[in-house]
Design a protein around this motif. Structure first.
Motif, PDB file in Angstrom:
ATOM      1  N   ASP A  95       0.673  -1.299  -0.058  1.00 36.13           N
ATOM      2  CA  ASP A  95       0.169  -0.178  -0.113  1.00 36.13           C
ATOM      3  C   ASP A  95       0.857   1.226   0.018  1.00 36.13           C
ATOM      4  O   ASP A  95       1.917   1.342   0.650  1.00 36.13           O
ATOM      5  CB  ASP A  95      -0.938  -0.042   1.071  1.00 36.13           C
ATOM      6  N   GLY A 108      -1.139  -1.021  -6.453  1.00 32.22           N
ATOM      7  CA  GLY A 108      -2.856  -0.833  -6.256  1.00 32.22           C
ATOM      8  C   GLY A 108      -2.948   0.892  -6.496  1.00 32.22           C
ATOM      9  O   GLY A 108      -3.924   1.295  -7.211  1.00 32.22           O
ATOM     10  N   ASP A 109      -2.003   1.557  -5.757  1.00 30.98           N
ATOM     11  CA  ASP A 109      -2.308   3.066  -5.782  1.00 30.98           C
ATOM     12  C   ASP A 109      -1.866   3.874  -7.049  1.00 30.98           C
ATOM     13  O   ASP A 109      -2.604   4.623  -7.622  1.00 30.98           O
ATOM     14  CB  ASP A 109      -1.382   3.771  -4.733  1.00 30.98           C
ATOM     15  N   LYS A 111      -2.529   1.953 -10.168  1.00 34.62           N
ATOM     16  CA  LYS A 111      -3.614   1.557 -11.275  1.00 34.62           C
ATOM     17  C   LYS A 111      -5.047   1.646 -10.819  1.00 34.62           C
ATOM     18  O   LYS A 111      -5.820   1.178 -11.238  1.00 34.62           O
ATOM     19  CB  LYS A 111      -3.147  -0.121 -11.479  1.00 34.62           C
ATOM     20  N   LYS A 112      -5.240   2.264  -9.344  1.00 37.64           N
ATOM     21  CA  LYS A 112      -6.571   2.302  -8.974  1.00 37.64           C
ATOM     22  C   LYS A 112      -7.605   3.052  -9.785  1.00 37.64           C
ATOM     23  O   LYS A 112      -7.191   3.906 -10.629  1.00 37.64           O
ATOM     24  CB  LYS A 112      -6.582   2.990  -7.837  1.00 37.64           C
ATOM     25  N   ARG A 115      -8.172   6.940 -10.084  1.00 36.67           N
ATOM     26  CA  ARG A 115      -7.369   8.128 -10.966  1.00 36.67           C
ATOM     27  C   ARG A 115      -8.433   8.431 -12.314  1.00 36.67           C
ATOM     28  O   ARG A 115      -7.886   9.308 -12.810  1.00 36.67           O
ATOM     29  CB  ARG A 115      -6.130   7.376 -11.222  1.00 36.67           C
ATOM     30  N   GLY A 131      -7.230   2.006  -4.303  1.00 33.79           N
ATOM     31  CA  GLY A 131      -5.733   1.801  -3.982  1.00 33.79           C
ATOM     32  C   GLY A 131      -5.339   1.181  -3.065  1.00 33.79           C
ATOM     33  O   GLY A 131      -4.089   0.720  -2.918  1.00 33.79           O
ATOM     34  N   GLU A 288      -9.500  -4.559  -3.355  1.00 31.16           N
ATOM     35  CA  GLU A 288      -9.363  -3.949  -4.401  1.00 31.16           C
ATOM     36  C   GLU A 288      -9.856  -4.477  -5.685  1.00 31.16           C
ATOM     37  O   GLU A 288      -9.650  -5.711  -5.745  1.00 31.16           O
ATOM     38  CB  GLU A 288      -7.942  -3.408  -4.377  1.00 31.16           C
ATOM     39  N   LEU A 290      -9.189  -3.769  -9.725  1.00 31.26           N
ATOM     40  CA  LEU A 290      -8.360  -3.346 -10.653  1.00 31.26           C
ATOM     41  C   LEU A 290      -8.574  -3.707 -12.222  1.00 31.26           C
ATOM     42  O   LEU A 290      -9.076  -4.842 -12.792  1.00 31.26           O
ATOM     43  CB  LEU A 290      -6.901  -3.441 -10.463  1.00 31.26           C
TER      44      LEU A 290
END
Lengths: 297, 472
Positions: A95, A108-109, A111-112, A115, A131, A288, A290
């Motif tokens: 994370d 994760g952050d 490709k969240k 965005r 994310g 999550e 994605l």
């Protein structure tokens, strides 16, 4: 009189479009699904347009995924994930809040879905698009708890293209019933994609895959032994989800054992039947969803 | 011929400079969010231009009084720039060094622009006020429509205790404390307190209606009436307890301003304001002493008296203010409070909802002292301007209305953290309407200096009077 009346009439369309924004589509009294009772925390919401029995949905295709053909992966280190995500070496399975500035960014952050569009930031299910792939002590704040009937949600955008689908999750037996050790669950996971086929109608494409060893009652750290990072390639030849504007997640629990230490410090093992007889609930904890490198309209 | 040519050139420049100044007033009134760098650049550029083109209009006395006027503003700005609040890397303004110098530079230049505009004969205050109120009305309409569309009319009542999820988390405040509006160059969720500031200031646009006649100036009359009604409608459609209390206070102050002028109660109000001001200062001193570390006579007196305890300790506002005053004379708090020390506040920020107490956080004790001094001097100059200037009475009264409505509302409900889902802070000195107040103070300073009799003339007059008495 006529002029002032016509000027006032302009206000009617203004008031008719009130509460049209994202903000009030879901409101909750306080921190939702955060009950001490495990069974009260299941998220079971289905958008009525795609719920069971809705006449707006046409079932089209049901695909059982094959590991090699569909490049299915169940961990970050899986070679199929590395096939799907060419730049996997530039990211970390962690994370963003846990990383220092000089480390590789969190996958994760980076490709969240939030965005891509602001609409993914709103609603309870924004937990799946923020994310945060792991618990890391956030418990209910980071996850969506579902039972076998799962949930179904329509999105505000339509998918144009995506390389692959991924979902980070784990399983849990009711931890308030017994202090269960970490075990594994065997589940048949079903992901439903709702494709827009008309003004108010949808085509459902479901993919299914049996996963043998979903970590169950694992600790809250981000160790990859505590989560399943599941996904598959979105190949137009096999699975075309262009115009996808909705998603559902359900599963069938095939097997699970519950192990805990009783008062006499002996290890007790409960089979799935024993767990069901004892009324001990099982859940998937989703962290999550994605659709990396996707484009939407 | 050359002199006529020079005069003509100056008139063109004067008009251009007046136009630029009006543009800046409009931009500030539109309150472009956290655009302090933008305001600073505009202020410095315009100040430079005005100084260059108006330099021949300066007098020695004028420059001296300008210096006295700008000095406390400069110190206020410097103390904010070097405060512990601005040392917090999460919230400091554009880094260290030059970025922090922007605070005193911008504040001084903004105030100086107001002063310099007063000596530009092409600068018409009536046009400026119309532009300011038009800009505030525009942003009020935008915020009102955006809130109605994204939420609903009366959502502050309908959605009490209801929260929304954003980025996976429940909102820190309920829907009833949110609005949707324009800040900077984007639309986002904002606090109702912040969004209600603009319509609350618009309430002062009813003031010119007492001083002008519909038949004589129909357009202005109707414009100001519509501004005021817009303010009322906006406030009615998103009422909260604090905004209602603040707006009652605003309306009371505005009524007092109008009645004082209409009933010629100037001397009475002067005495009353000195008394009230003294009580407020006394109250503040008592509150500070009540929060000193260790026991003292004031603490015992307040806690031992039921009424005093209720006022200074046992009410919602006192609890919030006391958190700021607690340990005020500790090393770091005397020069502002770093936000990382404040952990138990909504949105993770320590602000109190009153600019008077928020100034302790951003500028420390001394910063607040200079701020209060600036306000007192500025308001005093406004009274002098009212007496001495030849501007229209309705414009003078409207200026009073603007300043007092902004200060009255912000005394009770100033939102330094208007964003619901972000931590970006907007302290008082970054607020566009506060910067307009500084500009208007500067304008009043300049105008009152312009119409003030020079010292030599006063001496000559008193000599003439004395000689006449002797002859008699």
């Amino acid at each position: 009189m006529k002029k002032s009346t016509s000027k006032l009439l302009i206000l009617i369309p203004v008031f008719s479009i009130t509460a049209c924004g994202y903000s009030l589509r879901e409101v909750y009294s306080g921190n939702a699904y955060n009950d001490p009772v495990f069974a009260n925390n299941y998220y079971k919401e289905w958008d009525e347009r795609i719920s069971d029995g809705s006449d707006k949905v046409t079932k089209s295709v049901s695909i059982r995924l094959e590991k090699e053909k569909n490049h299915v992966f169940t961990s970050y280190k899986d070679s199929n994930f590395q096939y799907c995500e060419k730049n996997y070496e530039n990211y970390q399975y962690d994370d963003a809040i846990m990383l220092d500035d000089d480390e590789d960014p969190a996958y994760g952050d980076a490709k969240k879905l939030s965005r891509i569009d602001d609409s993914f930031r709103y609603g309870y299910l924004s937990k799946l698009f923020d994310g945060r792939m792991f618990c890391n002590g956030a418990y209910q704040l980071a996850r969506v708890q579902i039972d076998e009937k799962g949930f179904g949600k329509l999105l505000n955008k339509e998918l144009a293209q995506s390389d692959f689908f991924a979902m980070n999750f784990k399983a849990s037996l009711d931890y308030t019933a017994h202090p269960f050790f970490q075990t594994e669950s065997k589940i048949d996971l079903h992901i439903g994609f709702y494709l827009k086929s008309g003004d108010d109608s949808y085509t459902l494409k479901t993919v299914s895959y049996i996963i043998d060893n979903v970590p169950t009652n694992s600790s809250d750290g981000h160790d990859e032994n505590h989560y399943t990072f599941f996904g598959f390639k979105l190949d137009k030849e096999y699975i075309d989800i262009e115009r996808c504007c909705g998603i559902s997640v359900t599963y069938d629990l095939l097997d699970c054992k519950g192990r805990y230490r009783d008062e006499g410090s002996s290890t007790v093992t409960m089979t799935l039947e024993q767990l069901k007889s004892a009324g001990i609930d099982h859940a998937l904890m989703l962290y999550e969803i994605l659709l990396p490198n996707s484009t939407w309209h | 011929m050359e002199q006529i040519q020079k005069k003509k050139d100056f008139t063109s420049y004067g008009k251009a400079l007046a136009f630029l100044a009006i543009e800046i007033f409009a931009i500030l009134a539109f309150n472009l969010g956290n655009s302090f760098i933008f305001y600073s650049i505009l202020a410095v550029a315009l100040c430079g231009l005005l100084v260059f083109f108006l330099r021949k209009q300066f007098t020695k006395d004028g420059l001296t009084s300008l210096g006295f006027f700008l000095f406390p503003i400069l110190i206020y700005g410097l103390l904010n720039a070097i405060s512990y609040f601005n040392q917090d890397p999460a919230f400091n303004l554009y880094g260290y060094g030059f970025g922090l110098c922007l605070i005193p530079i911008c504040l001084v230049c903004i105030a100086a622009v107001g002063y310099l505009c007063s000596i530009n004969p092409n600068f018409k205050i009536k046009q400026v006020l119309l532009v300011i109120y038009s800009a505030i009305s525009l942003i009020t309409i935008i915020n009102l429509l955006a809130t109605i569309i994204d939420f609903a009319p009366f959502h502050t009542i309908l959605y009490k205790g209801q929260y929304i999820y954003y980025d996976g988390r429940p909102s820190e405040v309920p829907v009833s404390e949110m609005a949707y509006g324009l800040i900077g160059f984007r639309m986002t969720q904002l606090s109702v307190s912040y969004v209600s500031l603009f319509p609350s200031v618009l309430l002062s646009s009813f003031i010119p209606l007492f001083y002008s006649k519909y038949r004589e100036d129909r357009k202005s009359f109707l414009l100001y009436l519509s501004f005021g009604l817009l303010g009322v409608i906006s406030l009615v459609l998103m009422p909260t307890k604090m905004t209602i209390i603040s707006d009652i206070f605003v309306v009371t102050i505005l009524l007092m301003v109008v009645l004082t002028e209409k009933l010629k109660l100037g001397k009475v109000m002067k005495i009353a304001s000195i008394v009230v001001g003294s009580l407020v200062v006394l109250g503040l001193i008592l509150a500070i002493l009540n929060n000193l570390n260790g026991d003292n006579f004031v603490k015992s007196l307040i806690s031992g008296n039921r009424l005093l305890n209720r006022v200074f300790n046992a009410n919602r506002l006192a609890v919030v203010y006391n958190n700021v005053l607690d340990g005020l004379f500790d090393d770091y708090k005397a020069f502002g409070t770093p936000t990382f020390t404040q952990v138990d506040y909504p949105n993770g920020t320590p602000f109190t909802g009153s600019f008077l107490f928020d100034n302790f956080i951003t500028g420390g004790i001394f910063g607040n002292v200079f701020f209060i001094f600036t306000m007192v001097v500025g308001i005093r100059r406004m009274f002098m301007y009212f007496k001495l200037s030849d501007d229209r009475k309705q414009d003078k009264m409207l200026m009073f209305g603007f300043v007092f409505s902004f200060l009255a509302y912000s005394l009770l409900t100033y939102s330094s953290s208007p964003f619901i889902f972000e931590d970006t802070l907007i302290p008082m000195y970054e607020n566009g309407l506060f910067l307009i107040v500084l500009m208007l103070f500067g304008y009043c300073f300049g105008k009152s200096e312009l119409h003030k009799k020079p010292a030599e003339e006063k001496v000559e007059e008193s000599e003439v009077i004395q000689n006449e008495e002797v002859n008699i």
